[in-house]
Design a protein around this motif. Structure first.
Motif, mmCIF file in Angstrom:
data_model
loop_
_atom_site.group_PDB
_atom_site.id
_atom_site.type_symbol
_atom_site.label_atom_id
_atom_site.label_comp_id
_atom_site.label_asym_id
_atom_site.label_seq_id
_atom_site.Cartn_x
_atom_site.Cartn_y
_atom_site.Cartn_z
ATOM 1 N N LEU A 53 0.964 -1.314 0.058
ATOM 2 C CA LEU A 53 -0.047 0.019 -0.050
ATOM 3 C C LEU A 53 0.964 1.180 0.037
ATOM 4 C CD1 LEU A 53 -2.896 1.133 0.207
ATOM 5 C CD2 LEU A 53 -2.539 1.172 2.739
ATOM 6 N N GLU A 54 2.026 1.164 0.772
ATOM 7 C CA GLU A 54 2.883 2.114 0.792
ATOM 8 C C GLU A 54 3.612 2.641 -0.370
ATOM 9 O OE1 GLU A 54 4.779 5.887 2.420
ATOM 10 O OE2 GLU A 54 2.709 4.787 2.945
ATOM 11 N N GLN A 55 4.232 1.439 -1.095
ATOM 12 C CA GLN A 55 4.860 1.523 -2.190
ATOM 13 C C GLN A 55 3.778 2.236 -3.398
ATOM 14 O OE1 GLN A 55 6.111 -2.460 -3.187
ATOM 15 N NE2 GLN A 55 7.563 -2.240 -1.285
ATOM 16 N N ALA A 56 2.648 1.606 -3.435
ATOM 17 C CA ALA A 56 1.938 2.197 -4.327
ATOM 18 C C ALA A 56 1.232 3.467 -4.361
ATOM 19 C CB ALA A 56 0.470 1.112 -4.388
ATOM 20 N N ARG A 57 1.171 4.004 -2.918
ATOM 21 C CA ARG A 57 0.732 5.371 -2.327
ATOM 22 C C ARG A 57 1.983 6.255 -3.036
ATOM 23 N NH1 ARG A 57 2.245 9.378 0.231
ATOM 24 N NH2 ARG A 57 3.829 8.322 1.347
ATOM 25 N N LYS A 58 3.124 6.197 -2.888
ATOM 26 C CA LYS A 58 4.266 6.789 -3.165
ATOM 27 C C LYS A 58 4.120 6.695 -4.896
ATOM 28 C CE LYS A 58 7.183 6.272 0.891
ATOM 29 N NZ LYS A 58 8.471 5.665 1.355
ATOM 30 N N ALA A 59 4.272 5.552 -5.440
ATOM 31 C CA ALA A 59 4.374 5.531 -6.921
ATOM 32 C C ALA A 59 3.112 6.089 -7.334
ATOM 33 C CB ALA A 59 4.129 4.090 -7.328
ATOM 34 N N SER A 60 2.214 6.504 -7.120
ATOM 35 C CA SER A 60 0.911 7.222 -7.724
ATOM 36 C C SER A 60 0.859 8.627 -7.403
ATOM 37 C CB SER A 60 -0.439 6.352 -7.068
ATOM 38 O OG SER A 60 -0.624 6.746 -5.800
ATOM 39 N N GLY A 61 1.850 8.922 -6.270
ATOM 40 C CA GLY A 61 2.086 10.374 -6.034
ATOM 41 C C GLY A 61 0.822 11.022 -4.972
ATOM 42 N N SER A 62 0.050 9.861 -4.509
ATOM 43 C CA SER A 62 -0.998 10.101 -3.632
ATOM 44 C C SER A 62 -0.560 10.572 -2.322
ATOM 45 C CB SER A 62 -1.945 8.942 -3.422
ATOM 46 O OG SER A 62 -2.312 8.536 -4.705
ATOM 47 N N GLN A 63 -1.398 11.455 -1.649
ATOM 48 C CA GLN A 63 -1.154 11.872 -0.058
ATOM 49 C C GLN A 63 -1.441 10.820 0.753
ATOM 50 O OE1 GLN A 63 -2.699 15.633 0.574
ATOM 51 N NE2 GLN A 63 -1.385 16.611 -1.010
ATOM 52 N N MET A 64 -2.568 9.999 0.541
ATOM 53 C CA MET A 64 -3.204 9.043 1.297
ATOM 54 C C MET A 64 -3.538 7.789 0.585
ATOM 55 S SD MET A 64 -6.901 10.756 2.162
ATOM 56 C CE MET A 64 -6.329 12.304 2.599
ATOM 57 N N ALA A 65 -3.844 6.581 0.950
ATOM 58 C CA ALA A 65 -4.338 5.181 0.378
ATOM 59 C C ALA A 65 -5.007 4.584 1.110
ATOM 60 C CB ALA A 65 -2.907 4.554 -0.339
ATOM 61 N N ARG A 66 -5.674 3.573 0.924
ATOM 62 C CA ARG A 66 -6.456 2.735 1.607
ATOM 63 C C ARG A 66 -6.662 1.310 0.701
ATOM 64 N NH1 ARG A 66 -12.460 5.177 1.653
ATOM 65 N NH2 ARG A 66 -12.697 5.173 -0.637
#
Length: 106
Positions: A60-73
């Motif tokens: 989840l954290e890798q995907a959040r960073k890769a997408s440039g998002s501030q938050m993820a779930r």
């Protein structure tokens, strides 16, 4: 009474610490770099590498960073979710076995 409070306090501390943990890339490969200049808005295509993988806090954290998002779930099949659209949030939708089936923003 004391045991119940101690148990609840321990659970609360564990939950806080779990939210603060970071992990490396389990498969040894590098996640794609975050899109440049997106102002924290989600670019779901940057997290497509997560499709088919087992969902985890690290993924989840890798995907959040890769997408440039501030938050993820992570969204499980029968989770109740709010309907507001958040341009800075990445969603990893998983199946019953916990494998990522869809990556989207919102």
């Amino acid at each position: 009474m004391f045991r119940t409070r101690a148990y609840l306090a321990t659970l609360a501390v564990a939950a806080v610490l779990a939210g603060c943990s970071t992990g490396g890339n389990a498969d040894g490969g590098a996640a794609p770099a975050a899109p440049a200049g997106n102002d924290g808005r989600c670019e779901a295509s940057g997290a497509d590498f997560a499709l088919g993988k087992q969902a985890s806090a690290e993924l989840l954290e890798q995907a959040r960073k890769a997408s440039g998002s501030q938050m993820a779930r992570i969204l499980k099949p029968h989770d109740v979710v709010t309907l507001e659209y958040r341009s800075e949030r990445l969603n990893l939708n998983v199946d019953e076995q916990g494998r990522v089936t869809r990556v989207n923003c919102g």
